[in-house]
Design a protein around this motif. Sequence first.
Motif, PDB file in Angstrom:
ATOM      1  N   MET C  54       9.716   8.906  -2.578  1.00 25.73           N
ATOM      2  CA  MET C  54       9.392   9.238  -1.193  1.00 25.73           C
ATOM      3  C   MET C  54      10.524  10.032  -0.543  1.00 25.73           C
ATOM      4  SD  MET C  54       6.488   8.387  -0.417  1.00 25.73           S
ATOM      5  CE  MET C  54       5.119   7.277  -0.596  1.00 25.73           C
ATOM      6  N   LEU C  59       9.456  11.776   2.812  1.00 26.21           N
ATOM      7  CA  LEU C  59       8.377  10.994   3.395  1.00 26.21           C
ATOM      8  C   LEU C  59       8.724   9.524   3.526  1.00 26.21           C
ATOM      9  CD1 LEU C  59       5.108  12.270   1.669  1.00 26.21           C
ATOM     10  CD2 LEU C  59       5.665  12.342   4.080  1.00 26.21           C
ATOM     11  N   PRO C  61       9.259   5.971   5.013  1.00 27.46           N
ATOM     12  CA  PRO C  61       8.655   5.371   6.212  1.00 27.46           C
ATOM     13  C   PRO C  61       9.640   5.359   7.377  1.00 27.46           C
ATOM     14  CG  PRO C  61       8.898   3.740   4.451  1.00 27.46           C
ATOM     15  CD  PRO C  61       9.271   5.052   3.881  1.00 27.46           C
ATOM     16  N   ASN C  63      11.146   3.282   9.088  1.00 22.61           N
ATOM     17  CA  ASN C  63      12.330   2.429   9.113  1.00 22.61           C
ATOM     18  C   ASN C  63      13.294   2.722   7.959  1.00 22.61           C
ATOM     19  OD1 ASN C  63      10.576   1.433   7.217  1.00 22.61           O
ATOM     20  ND2 ASN C  63      11.277  -0.674   7.468  1.00 22.61           N
ATOM     21  N   PHE C  98       0.500   9.810  -6.092  1.00 23.66           N
ATOM     22  CA  PHE C  98       0.942   8.552  -5.491  1.00 23.66           C
ATOM     23  C   PHE C  98       0.584   7.331  -6.301  1.00 23.66           C
ATOM     24  CE2 PHE C  98       1.023  11.428  -1.929  1.00 23.66           C
ATOM     25  CZ  PHE C  98       2.258  11.142  -1.418  1.00 23.66           C
ATOM     26  N   ALA C 100      -0.783   4.521  -5.523  1.00 26.16           N
ATOM     27  CA  ALA C 100      -2.130   3.995  -5.414  1.00 26.16           C
ATOM     28  C   ALA C 100      -3.118   5.148  -5.328  1.00 26.16           C
ATOM     29  CB  ALA C 100      -2.235   3.105  -4.189  1.00 26.16           C
ATOM     30  N   ASN C 103      -6.453   5.021  -3.554  1.00 24.01           N
ATOM     31  CA  ASN C 103      -6.593   5.139  -2.104  1.00 24.01           C
ATOM     32  C   ASN C 103      -5.970   6.424  -1.572  1.00 24.01           C
ATOM     33  OD1 ASN C 103      -7.670   2.528  -2.191  1.00 24.01           O
ATOM     34  ND2 ASN C 103      -5.594   1.697  -2.193  1.00 24.01           N
ATOM     35  N   ALA C 104      -5.577   7.285  -2.470  1.00 35.23           N
ATOM     36  CA  ALA C 104      -4.871   8.480  -2.018  1.00 35.23           C
ATOM     37  C   ALA C 104      -5.830   9.547  -1.508  1.00 35.23           C
ATOM     38  CB  ALA C 104      -4.003   9.041  -3.136  1.00 35.23           C
ATOM     39  N   LEU C 105      -7.122   9.351  -1.738  1.00 30.53           N
ATOM     40  CA  LEU C 105      -8.089  10.330  -1.262  1.00 30.53           C
ATOM     41  C   LEU C 105      -8.769   9.774  -0.013  1.00 30.53           C
ATOM     42  CD1 LEU C 105      -9.610  11.220  -4.726  1.00 30.53           C
ATOM     43  CD2 LEU C 105      -8.196  12.707  -3.307  1.00 30.53           C
ATOM     44  N   PHE C 268       0.753  -6.607  -7.232  1.00 31.27           N
ATOM     45  CA  PHE C 268       1.060  -6.276  -5.845  1.00 31.27           C
ATOM     46  C   PHE C 268       1.738  -7.445  -5.144  1.00 31.27           C
ATOM     47  CE2 PHE C 268      -0.214  -5.471  -1.414  1.00 31.27           C
ATOM     48  CZ  PHE C 268       0.422  -4.273  -1.294  1.00 31.27           C
ATOM     49  N   GLN C 269       1.287  -8.635  -5.523  1.00 25.85           N
ATOM     50  CA  GLN C 269       1.860  -9.846  -4.935  1.00 25.85           C
ATOM     51  C   GLN C 269       3.378  -9.867  -5.140  1.00 25.85           C
ATOM     52  OE1 GLN C 269      -0.086 -11.732  -3.203  1.00 25.85           O
ATOM     53  NE2 GLN C 269       1.583 -13.045  -2.570  1.00 25.85           N
ATOM     54  N   ASP C 271       5.352  -7.498  -5.357  1.00 27.31           N
ATOM     55  CA  ASP C 271       5.966  -6.595  -4.389  1.00 27.31           C
ATOM     56  C   ASP C 271       6.172  -7.302  -3.064  1.00 27.31           C
ATOM     57  OD1 ASP C 271       6.859  -4.174  -4.975  1.00 27.31           O
ATOM     58  OD2 ASP C 271       5.117  -3.051  -4.286  1.00 27.31           O
ATOM     59  N   ILE C 272       5.157  -8.059  -2.677  1.00 27.42           N
ATOM     60  CA  ILE C 272       5.243  -8.760  -1.409  1.00 27.42           C
ATOM     61  C   ILE C 272       6.370  -9.793  -1.449  1.00 27.42           C
ATOM     62  CG2 ILE C 272       4.012 -10.283   0.159  1.00 27.42           C
ATOM     63  CD1 ILE C 272       1.450  -8.984  -0.741  1.00 27.42           C
ATOM     64  N   GLU C 273       6.432 -10.537  -2.545  1.00 25.88           N
ATOM     65  CA  GLU C 273       7.506 -11.526  -2.665  1.00 25.88           C
ATOM     66  C   GLU C 273       8.851 -10.824  -2.549  1.00 25.88           C
ATOM     67  OE1 GLU C 273       6.202 -14.074  -2.055  1.00 25.88           O
ATOM     68  OE2 GLU C 273       4.416 -14.104  -3.295  1.00 25.88           O
ATOM     69  N   ILE C 275       9.650  -8.184  -1.095  1.00 23.09           N
ATOM     70  CA  ILE C 275       9.965  -7.726   0.246  1.00 23.09           C
ATOM     71  C   ILE C 275      10.595  -8.856   1.042  1.00 23.09           C
ATOM     72  CG2 ILE C 275       8.929  -7.002   2.408  1.00 23.09           C
ATOM     73  CD1 ILE C 275       6.817  -5.638   0.514  1.00 23.09           C
TER      74      ILE C 275
END
Lengths: 325, 312, 327
Positions: C54, C59, C61, C63, C98, C100, C103-105, C268-269, C271-273, C275
């Motif tokens: 990114m 790009l 984010p 923050n 990307f 994902a 969902n990139a479209l 994905f989970q 990733d959340i952990e 974070i």
Amino acid sequence: MNLKRMIFKRSIEILVVFFIILTGLFVLFHLAPGDPVSMMVDLTMTPEDVDRLVQQLGLDRPLWTQYLLYLKNFFRGNFGTSFHYGRPVIEIISERLPATILLFTTATILAAMAGVWCGKLIAWHKGGPLDATVTIFSLLCSTLFLPWIALLSIWFFAFRVGWFPLSGMITPEIWVLPNLGFWAKATDILHHLLLPLLTLCIVNTGAYLLIMRSSMLETIKEDYIITARAKGLTEKQVRNHHAAPNAALPVITSVGLSLAFSVNGGALTETVFSWPGIGRELIFAVSNSDYPLAMASFMFIALVVLVANLIVDILYAYLDPRIRY
Amino acid sequence: MQSKTETGKHERHSYRAKLLIDAWRLFHDNLIGRIGVCLLIVFGLMALLSYIPPHVDPMYHPMTGVDPEISYASPPSTRHWLGTDNIGRDILSQLLTGARVAFLVGISSAFISIVIGTLIGIVAAYWGKMLDGLLMRFADMVMVMPSLLVILLLSVLFGQLSIWTIVILIALFRWPAVARVIRSQTLSLKQRPFIDMARVAGASHLRIIFRHILPNVLPMALLYMTFRITSAIIVEAALSFLGFGDPNTVSWGMMLQWVWKTGHMFQAPYWLLPPGLCISFMTLSFYMMGRAMEEVLDPRLRRVRNAKHAAA
Amino acid sequence: MPNMPLLDVQNLTIVYRTNAGPVIAAEDVCFTLERGRAVGIVGESGCGKTTIGMALMGLLPENGFVQQGRIIIEDTDLLSLTKPALRALRWKKMAMIFQAAMNALNPVHRVGDQIAEAIQTHYPDYSADKTRKEVAALFDLVDIPRNRIDDYPHQYSGGMKQRAVIAMALSCKPDLIIADEPTTALDVIVQDQILKKIKAFQDDMNIATIVISHDIGVVSEVCDNIMVMYKGRMIEYGKCEEVFMSPAHPYTVALLSSHLSLDSTYDFQADIENITEAPAASVLPGACGYAEKCRHADVQCFVQTPAWRHLSSTHRVLCLKVVTNDQ
Ligand SMILES: Nc1ncnc2c1ncn2[C@@H]1O[C@H](COP(=O)(O)OP(=O)(O)O)[C@@H](O)[C@H]1O
Ligand code: SF4
Ligand SMILES: [Mg+2]
């Protein structure tokens, strides 16, 4: 194509629902205390009139025959005679319906569009002072008590400032003039329309704006928004072309869900502004115990809501290809 | 064995308590929620104070008290802090009583509608299939009904409605949204292992529903209750405004009707403003509380949201 | 300047501001990349791979920000560019596939239109017809039948979406493509096809590629160089064969021995952990970041920060225990 199938399916559903509503009304009418004959009969009627009415509605026949006659009368457009006006109900309804549709559709469309547009801009400036102000203000507006704000706007804009007429839909003195042009008539109606429209929009826009704002904030976290940025599009292009069309979908859903609520508001607005619509007629008929008029007005209002629902569904499908294809 | 379940219970309780504290902290940090609560406290005080004026002097009775010296709408004075209506009744005491009626109508009607909605939602999701389809179709149908107009129609057929009939009728039209939300919550709960475990352990349907499902959907039901309160208050006010309220009590909607019907809306702003302000701010305060609760109650949403953001 | 690398990343350090304080997602990352070459970035999820990608696209984010370092593409310093200048470079100089892609479209626009939009943004003088032809050619290139141009994303299969995203990335003939987990969500056969495609474009069009993956197997198939990351730091860098055949860092060894793959399905989970745990910041100062998990760790590893050691002119590693020739 899928869209046609969907429209067909939804139309059938709506017919069924409407049929259930008709049946429900019939049941209620017979559950109500008091004799159905006396409820449908006005004091001014001659005995022959009463006889004819009893015949027509089958009030002396078994209940299921009455029900069939009731359905038949509905589809023939035969709703009886209004006690108050002494005229066939269908005539009154067909006079009132256009006024309601005019106010209701313009108000709904305007409020939804204004909500989408403002919500879009506000979401893009999230966290700023403008965002906070507009959010609080919309919260306030969306919970304002509609009849009260209608009275206030009449008091201020019509009475104090005098920008708009106090009530009604037309100025009779102008309309009696011979060879009055179409545009003169249209302007006159528009002049009367603006204040009720404004009132409805103040209350409805706030809610749509809030939905659009939060929907927009969700949408801009989507991956395709990053893609759009990565492609080198400007922020404005990303917002208007990629975020907004997706974010507006929940707003459309909520327009559909709040149609019934808007109809309530519409009836109140019509009453306060003396706008000659069907909602006001219903309230008026209820106050005067004018049963035939009240029942028929209600049926048509229900029909308007159902059809509007169908239109919203079609619009949604049109805007969301995942449903269309 | 006994002690083991006891500790289990104890742990669960302390866990719930911790959740509550967390929720309160979040709620406390939420500006909108705070404003809502403050406004509600004001209205609560108004409702409590409404019992006082008739004791001070019978002429302050909101319905029957008429000032012997005033028989016209009079502006605020030391005798009548908010003025009087056209027959000399005290507006302030009417306003205070209106708060009581609004609470009564809002809370009781919302309570009934969330009970109905929660039950229907759980039943639909728990038994599924045909019943689910039928109940949800029914909910959709009720949802498209303009409740105010239906109640009006009922009042022409059945005559004058009392305040309790109105409360129940409003509730009968306001459950579908609750049912939908509770249904989808129950559906996702059904996927969780502890429901299966309970079933394997031989728990009855009723026990599963009351011990395992209900406690979990209750917070959501409560959240919806605040939104239902809002709409119940509005519908009652609108009914009264149109002249179909219960003539034995005074409500804010009715006060507005009196201003309007007696043609005082242009002359007596001191009479027109207070009831409308009260209705609007009371619904606003419940709505604000609801929004704040929504944020507190939806930690799943919040977490995924943050995660999505972080993964971006 | 034939010897000048296309991309030169120097001492890149990226920090996220969070409620729990700053999180260092990438620290002191250095590498270069020539045209037509490919570098792979490998590491477990949460180690900062996407963050680097990114940053290269400009790009990050809201923050996130680059605290230190430079990103130079050809001869422009990305970090010093104004927003419009950066926008003009995006997709034209560097494009990204990307993580994902599913969902990139954008679901409400036709796939062909979304690709055409990229072309028209950077070649405003193209006629609608010409753009359309370009899009059709791109569809041919990635083996999507032309009659699917006017379909919507939800009508595509996962593999087709991924190929459409690749077509989109190629649409403005970029010099650099960053592929972030390009195959993670796909089944094995489709994975293989996609990797071959990427490899082919890289060779045919002389495009520099950065392939990001948690799966060292994927990276080894297409890349010339491999960079292994752990907790936001590069820990080993070298030619593909070097890293693959003679891994030097204990973490790389662990990576390779665990089936050549960290986890078969992307979690994905996890990733959340990560974070919530903010792993990047948890590195003890003055110690090796891997020390707590390292099998070869000794006291020294907990008190001394390792420095780069060179095993060859192309292979370097960040570990105290590695014995090199020049010692
Ligand atoms: N927007 C963000 N805000 C805060 N922390 C973030 C954000 N994005 C990523 N991170 C953190 O940065 C680290 C690296 O994330 P990322 O680059 O997505 O890892 P990878 O792609 O290797 O899985 C993670 O620990 C993650 O928690
Ligand atoms: S420096 Fe020590 S702890 Fe770190 S990787 Fe090398 S051996 Fe392991
Ligand atoms: Mg990643």
